[in-house]
Motif scaffolding. Sequence first.
Motif, PDB file in Angstrom:
ATOM      1  N   ARG A  33      -6.975  -3.143  -2.786  1.00  0.00           N
ATOM      2  CA  ARG A  33      -7.121  -1.472  -2.449  1.00  0.00           C
ATOM      3  C   ARG A  33      -7.709  -0.946  -3.970  1.00  0.00           C
ATOM      4  O   ARG A  33      -6.811  -0.611  -4.902  1.00  0.00           O
ATOM      5  CB  ARG A  33      -5.863  -0.733  -2.005  1.00  0.00           C
ATOM      6  CG  ARG A  33      -5.271  -1.500  -0.832  1.00  0.00           C
ATOM      7  CD  ARG A  33      -4.236  -0.846  -0.301  1.00  0.00           C
ATOM      8  NE  ARG A  33      -3.389  -1.513   0.800  1.00  0.00           N
ATOM      9  CZ  ARG A  33      -2.716  -2.786   0.773  1.00  0.00           C
ATOM     10  NH1 ARG A  33      -2.322  -3.292  -0.502  1.00  0.00           N
ATOM     11  NH2 ARG A  33      -2.106  -2.952   1.823  1.00  0.00           N
ATOM     12  N   GLY A  52       0.922  -1.221   0.199  1.00  0.00           N
ATOM     13  CA  GLY A  52      -0.041   0.101  -0.196  1.00  0.00           C
ATOM     14  C   GLY A  52       0.692   1.373  -0.020  1.00  0.00           C
ATOM     15  O   GLY A  52       0.170   2.558   0.099  1.00  0.00           O
ATOM     16  N   GLN A  92       0.073   3.155  -4.994  1.00  0.00           N
ATOM     17  CA  GLN A  92      -1.161   2.568  -5.579  1.00  0.00           C
ATOM     18  C   GLN A  92      -1.086   2.070  -6.957  1.00  0.00           C
ATOM     19  O   GLN A  92      -1.698   0.952  -7.293  1.00  0.00           O
ATOM     20  CB  GLN A  92      -2.127   3.780  -5.744  1.00  0.00           C
ATOM     21  CG  GLN A  92      -2.860   4.442  -4.152  1.00  0.00           C
ATOM     22  CD  GLN A  92      -1.901   5.054  -3.800  1.00  0.00           C
ATOM     23  OE1 GLN A  92      -1.153   5.812  -3.991  1.00  0.00           O
ATOM     24  NE2 GLN A  92      -1.461   4.712  -2.308  1.00  0.00           N
TER      25      GLN A  92
END
Length: 295
Positions: free
Chosen positions: A269, A140, A143
């Motif tokens: 994500r 993370g 991105q």
Amino acid sequence: MRPSIESLAMFAEAATLGSFSAAARKLGKQQSTVSEAIANLEIDLGLSLFDRSTRRPTLTEHGKAMLLHAQQVIESNDQMARAASQLAGGLESHLSLVVSDTYQVPLELVLGDFERRYPHLELECMVAEHTDVVALVQEGRAQLGLVAAQPDYPPDIGFESIAEHSTIGLYVGKRHPLATANRISTALLHQHRELRLNTYTDDAVQRRRGKAWSSSSYLLLMEMAELGFGWVELPSWIRKRFAADSLVELQGMGWPKSVQVDAVWSRRRSLGPAGSWLLDTLVQTVDTAKTVQHK
């Protein structure tokens, strides 16, 4: 019953890692949850996906076939999530992009359009190579990433190939003994120091044959080669831009090599509108950039 995305993700992780417990740790779940989800998936599909008679569960032939379908479903779900994120709005305030020097990003096109579309968004650009790029995206920390195509990716990493290939050449300084060699061979290369690219997350490069110096930076390796300390595998664009007059390209043995470049992101994500736009632009802008550069 239709299998859930979550159960397919557990199946894909367990198949890739070769362990239900390892998949549970990776996903932050109890091993019993993963085992039960996969068992229910087998019931829903009417197939045995794993052979549990061995110490470590191994995929059955049916399991291997279903893994490909599971990965396709996960990929389709990922694409739908990206589209929904774009439609729903909610622009992210910060976007981190990690790039590889393997590929010369057409910054004049990509960043110009990006700044006009998202003038108030904070953009961070990092440089890393190979498995380090994937690790930064998994953690993370970034991105989105650009990386020389890897043989395989973890199930939680989405990827899409960029149309343009990069080129890697073999180079030495003008005063290096190999600069005047009539014929290059593996045995001859092993007689001289290799200037190796390394990464922080994978030490496989350290197990290769021959004496070597290493660095995580292509530019530092280029400078070492210019000074005559050894031979180096280097992206051709870097040599052309920074060392065209000081490095000699070695021919033969399949060099130079064409390298596929992938854009990577985390399936855990979802990319926001700016990240999705940047991904699509990086994948689609290549041909336009080449046209502009050649005018």
